[in-house]
Motif scaffolding. Structure first.
Motif, PDB file in Angstrom:
ATOM      1  N   LYS A   1       1.423 -10.960   1.932  1.00  0.00           N
ATOM      2  CA  LYS A   1       0.497 -12.163   1.518  1.00  0.00           C
ATOM      3  C   LYS A   1       1.408 -13.430   1.529  1.00  0.00           C
ATOM      4  O   LYS A   1       0.760 -14.520   1.449  1.00  0.00           O
TER       5      LYS A   1
ATOM      6  N   THR B   1       1.007  -1.312   0.044  1.00  0.00           N
ATOM      7  CA  THR B   1       0.028  -0.072  -0.007  1.00  0.00           C
ATOM      8  C   THR B   1       0.754   1.318  -0.102  1.00  0.00           C
ATOM      9  O   THR B   1       0.393   2.134  -0.798  1.00  0.00           O
TER      10      THR B   1
ATOM     11  N   TYR C   1      -0.240 -10.786  -5.137  1.00  0.00           N
ATOM     12  CA  TYR C   1      -0.495 -12.248  -4.935  1.00  0.00           C
ATOM     13  C   TYR C   1       0.113 -12.936  -5.888  1.00  0.00           C
ATOM     14  O   TYR C   1      -0.320 -14.186  -6.432  1.00  0.00           O
TER      15      TYR C   1
ATOM     16  N   ASP D   1       0.321  -4.284  -9.853  1.00  0.00           N
ATOM     17  CA  ASP D   1       0.094  -4.721  -8.460  1.00  0.00           C
ATOM     18  C   ASP D   1       0.054  -6.239  -8.522  1.00  0.00           C
ATOM     19  O   ASP D   1      -0.827  -6.813  -8.770  1.00  0.00           O
TER      20      ASP D   1
HETATM   21  N1  PMP Z   1      -2.755  -4.513  -3.427  1.00  0.00           N
HETATM   22  C1  PMP Z   1      -3.814  -5.573  -3.340  1.00  0.00           C
HETATM   23  C2  PMP Z   1      -4.608  -5.878  -4.677  1.00  0.00           C
HETATM   24  C3  PMP Z   1      -4.246  -5.937  -2.167  1.00  0.00           C
HETATM   25  O1  PMP Z   1      -4.932  -7.046  -1.980  1.00  0.00           O
HETATM   26  C4  PMP Z   1      -3.503  -5.752  -1.004  1.00  0.00           C
HETATM   27  C5  PMP Z   1      -3.790  -6.191   0.240  1.00  0.00           C
HETATM   28  N2  PMP Z   1      -4.052  -5.594   1.212  1.00  0.00           N
HETATM   29  C6  PMP Z   1      -2.446  -4.669  -1.145  1.00  0.00           C
HETATM   30  C7  PMP Z   1      -2.210  -4.039  -2.417  1.00  0.00           C
HETATM   31  C8  PMP Z   1      -1.727  -4.230  -0.027  1.00  0.00           C
HETATM   32  O2  PMP Z   1      -0.593  -5.019   0.603  1.00  0.00           O
HETATM   33  P1  PMP Z   1       0.058  -4.764   1.872  1.00  0.00           P
HETATM   34  O3  PMP Z   1      -0.553  -5.235   3.039  1.00  0.00           O
HETATM   35  O4  PMP Z   1       1.630  -5.272   1.906  1.00  0.00           O
HETATM   36  O5  PMP Z   1       0.032  -3.012   1.873  1.00  0.00           O
END
Ligand code: PMP
Ligand code: GLN
Length: 381
Positions: free
Chosen positions: A232, A97, A201, A198
Protein backbone atom coordinates in the motif's frame (compact mmCIF):
# COMPACT_ATOMS: atom_id res chain seq x y z
CA UNK A 1 -11.59 -38.36 -4.72
CA UNK A 2 -15.23 -38.77 -3.84
CA UNK A 3 -15.42 -37.22 -0.43
CA UNK A 4 -13.45 -34.12 0.25
CA UNK A 5 -14.65 -32.55 3.47
CA UNK A 6 -14.20 -28.83 3.15
CA UNK A 7 -12.91 -26.82 6.10
CA UNK A 8 -14.51 -23.69 4.67
CA UNK A 9 -17.99 -24.67 3.42
CA UNK A 10 -19.19 -21.08 3.08
CA UNK A 11 -16.17 -19.68 1.30
CA UNK A 12 -16.21 -18.93 -2.43
CA UNK A 13 -13.56 -17.20 -4.56
CA UNK A 14 -12.71 -13.78 -3.12
CA UNK A 15 -14.59 -10.82 -4.64
CA UNK A 16 -11.27 -9.19 -5.60
CA UNK A 17 -10.47 -12.06 -7.96
CA UNK A 18 -14.03 -12.24 -9.25
CA UNK A 19 -14.27 -8.53 -10.12
CA UNK A 20 -10.75 -8.14 -11.54
CA UNK A 21 -11.35 -11.17 -13.77
CA UNK A 22 -14.65 -9.73 -14.94
CA UNK A 23 -13.01 -6.35 -15.58
CA UNK A 24 -10.38 -8.00 -17.79
CA UNK A 25 -12.91 -10.13 -19.60
CA UNK A 26 -15.12 -7.14 -20.46
CA UNK A 27 -12.23 -4.71 -20.90
CA UNK A 28 -13.66 -2.47 -18.22
CA UNK A 29 -11.75 0.21 -16.31
CA UNK A 30 -10.80 -1.70 -13.18
CA UNK A 31 -11.56 0.32 -10.04
CA UNK A 32 -12.49 -2.87 -8.17
CA UNK A 33 -9.51 -4.66 -6.56
CA UNK A 34 -7.31 -2.20 -4.68
CA UNK A 35 -4.03 -1.70 -6.52
CA UNK A 36 -2.33 1.27 -8.22
CA UNK A 37 -2.14 1.31 -12.02
CA UNK A 38 0.99 3.46 -11.97
CA UNK A 39 4.57 2.43 -11.37
CA UNK A 40 6.47 2.56 -8.13
CA UNK A 41 9.50 4.85 -7.71
CA UNK A 42 12.39 3.83 -9.99
CA UNK A 43 14.76 4.38 -7.05
CA UNK A 44 13.05 1.52 -5.24
CA UNK A 45 13.09 -0.91 -8.18
CA UNK A 46 16.75 0.01 -8.80
CA UNK A 47 17.53 -0.81 -5.18
CA UNK A 48 15.95 -4.26 -5.63
CA UNK A 49 18.00 -4.85 -8.80
CA UNK A 50 21.17 -3.79 -6.98
CA UNK A 51 20.37 -6.13 -4.09
CA UNK A 52 19.90 -9.04 -6.49
CA UNK A 53 23.13 -8.20 -8.32
CA UNK A 54 24.99 -7.94 -5.02
CA UNK A 55 23.90 -11.49 -4.28
CA UNK A 56 21.13 -11.15 -1.68
CA UNK A 57 19.39 -14.08 -3.31
CA UNK A 58 19.27 -16.69 -0.56
CA UNK A 59 17.13 -16.92 2.56
CA UNK A 60 16.83 -13.83 4.71
CA UNK A 61 16.98 -14.18 8.51
CA UNK A 62 13.72 -15.75 9.73
CA UNK A 63 12.26 -12.60 11.41
CA UNK A 64 13.54 -10.32 8.63
CA UNK A 65 16.67 -8.39 7.73
CA UNK A 66 17.83 -6.57 10.86
CA UNK A 67 18.59 -3.35 8.96
CA UNK A 68 14.96 -3.29 7.76
CA UNK A 69 13.59 -4.06 11.23
CA UNK A 70 15.77 -1.22 12.55
CA UNK A 71 14.22 1.39 10.25
CA UNK A 72 10.71 0.05 10.90
CA UNK A 73 11.31 0.50 14.65
CA UNK A 74 12.69 4.02 14.09
CA UNK A 75 9.74 4.98 11.88
CA UNK A 76 7.23 3.71 14.45
CA UNK A 77 8.99 5.58 17.20
CA UNK A 78 9.23 8.85 15.30
CA UNK A 79 5.60 8.73 14.11
CA UNK A 80 3.82 7.34 17.16
CA UNK A 81 6.27 7.83 20.03
CA UNK A 82 6.44 4.12 20.77
CA UNK A 83 9.55 1.97 21.09
CA UNK A 84 9.60 -1.51 19.58
CA UNK A 85 12.80 -3.51 19.84
CA UNK A 86 13.96 -4.37 16.30
CA UNK A 87 15.33 -7.76 17.34
CA UNK A 88 12.41 -9.08 19.31
CA UNK A 89 9.36 -7.00 18.45
CA UNK A 90 9.38 -6.50 14.68
CA UNK A 91 8.90 -9.26 12.08
CA UNK A 92 8.94 -8.83 8.31
CA UNK A 93 6.18 -10.78 6.56
CA UNK A 94 5.05 -11.69 3.06
CA UNK A 95 2.36 -9.02 3.03
CA UNK A 96 -0.08 -8.05 5.75
CA UNK A 97 -2.38 -10.95 4.83
CA UNK A 98 0.28 -13.43 5.91
CA UNK A 99 0.86 -11.52 9.12
CA UNK A 100 -2.87 -11.55 9.89
CA UNK A 101 -3.20 -15.26 9.11
CA UNK A 102 -0.15 -16.12 11.20
CA UNK A 103 -1.36 -14.03 14.16
CA UNK A 104 -4.74 -15.74 14.09
CA UNK A 105 -3.21 -19.19 13.72
CA UNK A 106 -0.83 -18.60 16.61
CA UNK A 107 -3.56 -17.66 19.10
CA UNK A 108 -7.02 -18.85 18.08
CA UNK A 109 -8.21 -22.16 19.48
CA UNK A 110 -11.57 -23.88 18.98
CA UNK A 111 -14.33 -22.04 20.89
CA UNK A 112 -12.37 -18.77 21.08
CA UNK A 113 -14.43 -15.74 20.11
CA UNK A 114 -13.07 -13.01 17.87
CA UNK A 115 -14.90 -9.70 17.55
CA UNK A 116 -14.73 -8.14 14.09
CA UNK A 117 -16.44 -5.10 12.59
CA UNK A 118 -18.39 -5.47 9.38
CA UNK A 119 -17.93 -4.56 6.59
CA UNK A 120 -14.61 -6.36 7.10
CA UNK A 121 -11.65 -7.17 4.88
CA UNK A 122 -12.42 -10.63 3.60
CA UNK A 123 -9.41 -12.55 4.92
CA UNK A 124 -10.26 -12.18 8.63
CA UNK A 125 -13.26 -14.45 8.89
CA UNK A 126 -12.04 -17.59 7.06
CA UNK A 127 -8.72 -17.37 8.90
CA UNK A 128 -10.55 -17.41 12.25
CA UNK A 129 -12.84 -20.24 11.17
CA UNK A 130 -9.95 -22.41 9.95
CA UNK A 131 -8.68 -22.58 13.52
CA UNK A 132 -12.10 -23.30 14.99
CA UNK A 133 -12.68 -19.79 16.30
CA UNK A 134 -16.11 -18.19 16.41
CA UNK A 135 -16.55 -14.89 14.62
CA UNK A 136 -18.55 -12.35 16.59
CA UNK A 137 -19.52 -9.74 13.99
CA UNK A 138 -20.60 -6.20 14.75
CA UNK A 139 -22.26 -4.53 11.78
CA UNK A 140 -21.46 -0.84 11.27
CA UNK A 141 -23.78 1.46 9.35
CA UNK A 142 -23.15 3.63 6.33
CA UNK A 143 -22.25 6.43 5.84
CA UNK A 144 -20.22 7.03 9.01
CA UNK A 145 -19.49 3.45 10.14
CA UNK A 146 -19.02 4.65 13.71
CA UNK A 147 -18.47 2.03 16.40
CA UNK A 148 -20.89 1.91 19.32
CA UNK A 149 -18.45 0.92 22.08
CA UNK A 150 -21.32 -0.02 24.38
CA UNK A 151 -22.34 -2.65 21.85
CA UNK A 152 -18.74 -3.90 21.83
CA UNK A 153 -18.75 -4.08 25.64
CA UNK A 154 -21.94 -6.18 25.43
CA UNK A 155 -20.31 -8.60 22.99
CA UNK A 156 -17.24 -9.24 25.16
CA UNK A 157 -17.49 -12.54 27.05
CA UNK A 158 -15.12 -14.82 28.94
CA UNK A 159 -14.49 -16.50 25.56
CA UNK A 160 -13.35 -13.34 23.77
CA UNK A 161 -9.77 -14.00 22.71
CA UNK A 162 -9.21 -11.28 20.14
CA UNK A 163 -10.63 -8.08 18.70
CA UNK A 164 -9.71 -7.03 15.16
CA UNK A 165 -9.82 -3.37 14.15
CA UNK A 166 -8.81 -1.74 10.88
CA UNK A 167 -8.02 1.98 10.57
CA UNK A 168 -8.04 3.64 8.04
CA UNK A 169 -10.81 1.26 7.14
CA UNK A 170 -11.27 -0.82 4.03
CA UNK A 171 -13.87 -0.66 2.45
CA UNK A 172 -15.55 2.35 4.09
CA UNK A 173 -12.64 4.83 3.94
CA UNK A 174 -13.41 5.96 7.51
CA UNK A 175 -10.84 6.31 10.31
CA UNK A 176 -11.00 5.69 14.04
CA UNK A 177 -10.63 8.79 16.24
CA UNK A 178 -8.53 9.26 19.36
CA UNK A 179 -11.73 8.99 21.37
CA UNK A 180 -12.51 5.61 19.74
CA UNK A 181 -9.10 4.34 20.73
CA UNK A 182 -9.46 5.59 24.31
CA UNK A 183 -12.81 3.84 24.61
CA UNK A 184 -11.34 0.62 23.27
CA UNK A 185 -8.43 1.00 25.67
CA UNK A 186 -10.81 1.36 28.61
CA UNK A 187 -12.70 -1.77 27.49
CA UNK A 188 -9.66 -4.00 27.08
CA UNK A 189 -7.55 -2.79 30.02
CA UNK A 190 -7.11 -5.53 32.59
CA UNK A 191 -8.27 -8.33 30.24
CA UNK A 192 -6.22 -10.92 28.33
CA UNK A 193 -7.83 -9.99 25.04
CA UNK A 194 -5.40 -9.63 22.14
CA UNK A 195 -5.94 -6.75 19.74
CA UNK A 196 -5.09 -7.16 16.08
CA UNK A 197 -4.87 -3.68 14.60
CA UNK A 198 -4.74 -3.78 10.83
CA UNK A 199 -3.09 -0.49 9.90
CA UNK A 200 -2.08 -1.18 6.31
CA UNK A 201 -3.38 2.26 5.20
CA UNK A 202 -1.59 4.17 8.00
CA UNK A 203 0.02 6.55 5.48
CA UNK A 204 -3.09 7.12 3.36
CA UNK A 205 -5.08 9.56 5.47
CA UNK A 206 -6.54 12.93 4.45
CA UNK A 207 -7.57 16.44 5.51
CA UNK A 208 -4.68 16.69 8.00
CA UNK A 209 -6.10 13.92 10.19
CA UNK A 210 -3.59 12.02 12.32
CA UNK A 211 -3.49 8.25 12.11
CA UNK A 212 -4.47 6.91 15.53
CA UNK A 213 -2.12 3.96 15.66
CA UNK A 214 -2.54 1.52 18.51
CA UNK A 215 1.15 2.17 19.16
CA UNK A 216 0.18 5.55 20.66
CA UNK A 217 -1.96 3.98 23.45
CA UNK A 218 0.08 2.13 26.10
CA UNK A 219 -2.71 -0.14 27.36
CA UNK A 220 -3.61 -1.12 23.81
CA UNK A 221 -0.02 -1.44 22.67
CA UNK A 222 0.80 -3.99 25.40
CA UNK A 223 -1.78 -6.45 23.98
CA UNK A 224 -1.57 -5.64 20.28
CA UNK A 225 -0.23 -6.75 16.97
CA UNK A 226 -0.05 -3.99 14.39
CA UNK A 227 0.04 -5.11 10.76
CA UNK A 228 1.48 -3.01 7.93
CA UNK A 229 1.90 -3.40 4.17
CA UNK A 230 4.65 -2.07 1.91
CA UNK A 231 2.31 -2.85 -0.98
CA UNK A 232 0.00 0.00 0.00
CA UNK A 233 2.72 2.42 1.01
CA UNK A 234 5.08 2.06 -1.95
CA UNK A 235 2.65 1.12 -4.76
CA UNK A 236 3.97 -2.44 -4.86
CA UNK A 237 0.99 -4.67 -4.01
CA UNK A 238 2.44 -7.45 -6.19
CA UNK A 239 5.55 -7.74 -4.04
CA UNK A 240 3.50 -8.98 -1.08
CA UNK A 241 5.76 -7.47 1.56
CA UNK A 242 4.72 -6.19 4.95
CA UNK A 243 5.49 -6.51 8.62
CA UNK A 244 3.99 -6.75 12.04
CA UNK A 245 5.04 -5.32 15.38
CA UNK A 246 4.07 -6.47 18.88
CA UNK A 247 5.50 -6.70 22.38
CA UNK A 248 8.13 -9.43 22.82
CA UNK A 249 5.96 -12.04 24.55
CA UNK A 250 3.34 -11.89 21.81
CA UNK A 251 5.93 -11.79 19.04
CA UNK A 252 7.62 -14.93 20.37
CA UNK A 253 4.40 -16.86 19.81
CA UNK A 254 4.01 -15.29 16.37
CA UNK A 255 7.47 -16.40 15.28
CA UNK A 256 6.86 -19.99 16.44
CA UNK A 257 4.31 -20.18 13.61
CA UNK A 258 5.91 -17.76 11.13
CA UNK A 259 9.06 -19.92 10.88
CA UNK A 260 6.98 -22.86 9.62
CA UNK A 261 4.48 -20.79 7.68
CA UNK A 262 6.90 -18.92 5.37
CA UNK A 263 10.20 -19.10 7.28
CA UNK A 264 11.24 -15.74 5.80
CA UNK A 265 10.19 -13.15 3.23
CA UNK A 266 11.82 -12.03 0.00
CA UNK A 267 15.45 -11.15 0.76
CA UNK A 268 16.48 -8.67 -1.99
CA UNK A 269 13.28 -6.68 -1.52
CA UNK A 270 13.96 -6.40 2.21
CA UNK A 271 17.40 -5.08 1.44
CA UNK A 272 15.92 -2.45 -0.91
CA UNK A 273 13.18 -1.44 1.54
CA UNK A 274 15.72 -0.97 4.33
CA UNK A 275 17.51 1.65 2.18
CA UNK A 276 14.35 3.26 0.82
CA UNK A 277 12.75 3.70 4.25
CA UNK A 278 15.70 5.80 5.37
CA UNK A 279 14.09 8.69 3.46
CA UNK A 280 10.89 9.49 5.41
CA UNK A 281 9.51 11.70 2.61
CA UNK A 282 8.99 8.47 0.66
CA UNK A 283 5.98 7.75 2.89
CA UNK A 284 5.24 11.18 4.33
CA UNK A 285 4.21 12.48 0.90
CA UNK A 286 1.53 9.84 0.55
CA UNK A 287 -1.41 11.71 2.15
CA UNK A 288 -1.05 14.64 -0.29
CA UNK A 289 -0.49 12.35 -3.23
CA UNK A 290 -3.68 10.37 -2.61
CA UNK A 291 -5.73 13.34 -1.41
CA UNK A 292 -5.17 14.91 -4.81
CA UNK A 293 -6.54 11.74 -6.42
CA UNK A 294 -9.53 11.56 -4.09
CA UNK A 295 -10.37 15.23 -4.69
CA UNK A 296 -9.93 14.93 -8.45
CA UNK A 297 -12.18 11.86 -8.60
CA UNK A 298 -14.88 13.43 -6.42
CA UNK A 299 -14.83 16.76 -8.26
CA UNK A 300 -15.24 14.94 -11.56
CA UNK A 301 -18.27 12.92 -10.41
CA UNK A 302 -20.00 15.64 -8.41
CA UNK A 303 -22.64 16.14 -11.12
CA UNK A 304 -23.30 12.37 -11.35
CA UNK A 305 -26.27 10.65 -9.69
CA UNK A 306 -24.00 8.86 -7.20
CA UNK A 307 -23.84 10.31 -3.69
CA UNK A 308 -20.92 10.07 -1.27
CA UNK A 309 -19.13 11.10 1.90
CA UNK A 310 -15.48 11.79 1.00
CA UNK A 311 -13.13 9.03 2.19
CA UNK A 312 -11.09 10.09 5.23
CA UNK A 313 -8.40 7.52 4.47
CA UNK A 314 -7.43 4.51 2.26
CA UNK A 315 -7.59 4.66 -1.54
CA UNK A 316 -11.22 3.63 -1.68
CA UNK A 317 -14.32 5.74 -2.17
CA UNK A 318 -17.82 4.45 -1.48
CA UNK A 319 -20.55 5.67 -3.83
CA UNK A 320 -24.24 5.28 -3.06
CA UNK A 321 -26.38 4.55 -6.13
CA UNK A 322 -29.91 4.63 -4.67
CA UNK A 323 -30.97 7.48 -6.90
CA UNK A 324 -30.07 5.42 -9.98
CA UNK A 325 -31.51 2.00 -9.20
CA UNK A 326 -32.56 -0.19 -6.30
CA UNK A 327 -31.10 -3.34 -7.77
CA UNK A 328 -28.85 -5.50 -5.63
CA UNK A 329 -25.26 -4.21 -5.37
CA UNK A 330 -23.64 -7.42 -6.67
CA UNK A 331 -25.91 -7.38 -9.71
CA UNK A 332 -25.38 -3.66 -10.25
CA UNK A 333 -21.57 -4.02 -10.01
CA UNK A 334 -21.75 -6.81 -12.61
CA UNK A 335 -23.92 -4.72 -14.90
CA UNK A 336 -21.63 -1.71 -14.60
CA UNK A 337 -18.67 -3.89 -15.56
CA UNK A 338 -20.36 -5.55 -18.51
CA UNK A 339 -22.49 -2.72 -19.90
CA UNK A 340 -20.69 0.45 -18.83
CA UNK A 341 -17.13 -0.95 -18.72
CA UNK A 342 -16.34 0.15 -15.20
CA UNK A 343 -15.61 -2.34 -12.41
CA UNK A 344 -16.15 -1.75 -8.69
CA UNK A 345 -16.62 -3.83 -5.54
CA UNK A 346 -20.13 -4.44 -4.12
CA UNK A 347 -19.85 -3.74 -0.40
CA UNK A 348 -22.54 -6.23 0.68
CA UNK A 349 -20.04 -9.09 0.34
CA UNK A 350 -18.22 -7.72 3.41
CA UNK A 351 -21.40 -7.20 5.44
CA UNK A 352 -23.25 -9.32 7.96
CA UNK A 353 -25.83 -11.45 6.07
CA UNK A 354 -24.82 -9.64 2.87
CA UNK A 355 -26.70 -6.53 4.00
CA UNK A 356 -27.14 -4.44 0.86
CA UNK A 357 -26.83 -0.68 1.49
CA UNK A 358 -26.66 0.14 -2.25
CA UNK A 359 -23.04 1.19 -2.14
CA UNK A 360 -20.13 0.28 -4.37
CA UNK A 361 -16.44 0.72 -3.59
CA UNK A 362 -14.21 2.41 -6.17
CA UNK A 363 -10.40 2.39 -5.96
CA UNK A 364 -8.87 5.77 -6.82
CA UNK A 365 -5.22 4.59 -6.78
CA UNK A 366 -5.15 5.24 -10.51
CA UNK A 367 -3.54 7.67 -12.94
CA UNK A 368 -5.38 10.97 -13.32
CA UNK A 369 -6.19 9.94 -16.88
CA UNK A 370 -7.86 6.70 -15.70
CA UNK A 371 -9.81 8.63 -13.08
CA UNK A 372 -11.03 11.08 -15.74
CA UNK A 373 -12.15 8.28 -18.05
CA UNK A 374 -13.86 6.51 -15.13
CA UNK A 375 -15.64 9.70 -14.05
CA UNK A 376 -16.92 10.30 -17.58
CA UNK A 377 -18.60 6.90 -17.48
CA UNK A 378 -20.00 7.38 -13.98
CA UNK A 379 -21.52 10.72 -14.99
CA UNK A 380 -23.44 9.01 -17.82
CA UNK A 381 -25.08 6.41 -15.57
N1 PMP B 1 -5.79 -5.55 5.34
C1 PMP B 1 -6.53 -4.72 4.61
C2 PMP B 1 -7.60 -3.93 5.27
C3 PMP B 1 -6.30 -4.60 3.24
O1 PMP B 1 -7.06 -3.79 2.50
C4 PMP B 1 -5.28 -5.35 2.65
C5 PMP B 1 -5.03 -5.18 1.19
N2 PMP B 1 -5.02 -6.31 0.48
C6 PMP B 1 -4.52 -6.21 3.46
C7 PMP B 1 -4.80 -6.28 4.80
C8 PMP B 1 -3.45 -7.09 2.93
O2 PMP B 1 -2.28 -6.46 2.55
P1 PMP B 1 -1.14 -7.24 1.76
O3 PMP B 1 -1.42 -7.02 0.30
O4 PMP B 1 0.14 -6.61 2.21
O5 PMP B 1 -1.24 -8.67 2.13
N1 GLN C 1 -6.77 -5.06 -0.38
C1 GLN C 1 -7.18 -5.04 -1.73
C2 GLN C 1 -8.62 -4.59 -1.81
O1 GLN C 1 -9.26 -4.41 -0.82
C3 GLN C 1 -7.04 -6.32 -2.50
C4 GLN C 1 -6.55 -7.50 -1.79
C5 GLN C 1 -6.67 -8.75 -2.55
O2 GLN C 1 -6.81 -8.75 -3.76
N2 GLN C 1 -6.62 -9.82 -1.85
O3 GLN C 1 -9.11 -4.42 -2.89
Amino acid sequence: MKNISTKLPNVATTIFTVMSKMANEFQAINLSQGFPNFETDKKLTNLVTTAMQKGYNQYAPMPGLLSLRDVIAQKTNSLYGSNYHPETEVTVTSGATQAIFTIISAFINPEDEVIIFKPAYDSYEPSIELFGGTVIPIQLSAPNFTIDWKEVADKITSKTKMVIINTPHNPSGTVLSKNDMLQLEALLKGTDIILLSDEVYEHIIFDNKEHQSVARFPHLRERSFITASFGKTFHTTGWKMGYCIAPKDLMEEFRKVHQFNVFCSNHPIQYALAEYLKTPSNYKELPNFYQHKRDLFLSLIKESRFTFTPAAGTYFQLLNYESITLENDVKFAERLTKEYKIASIPVSVFNLNQQDDKVLRFCFAKTDDTLKRAAEILCKI
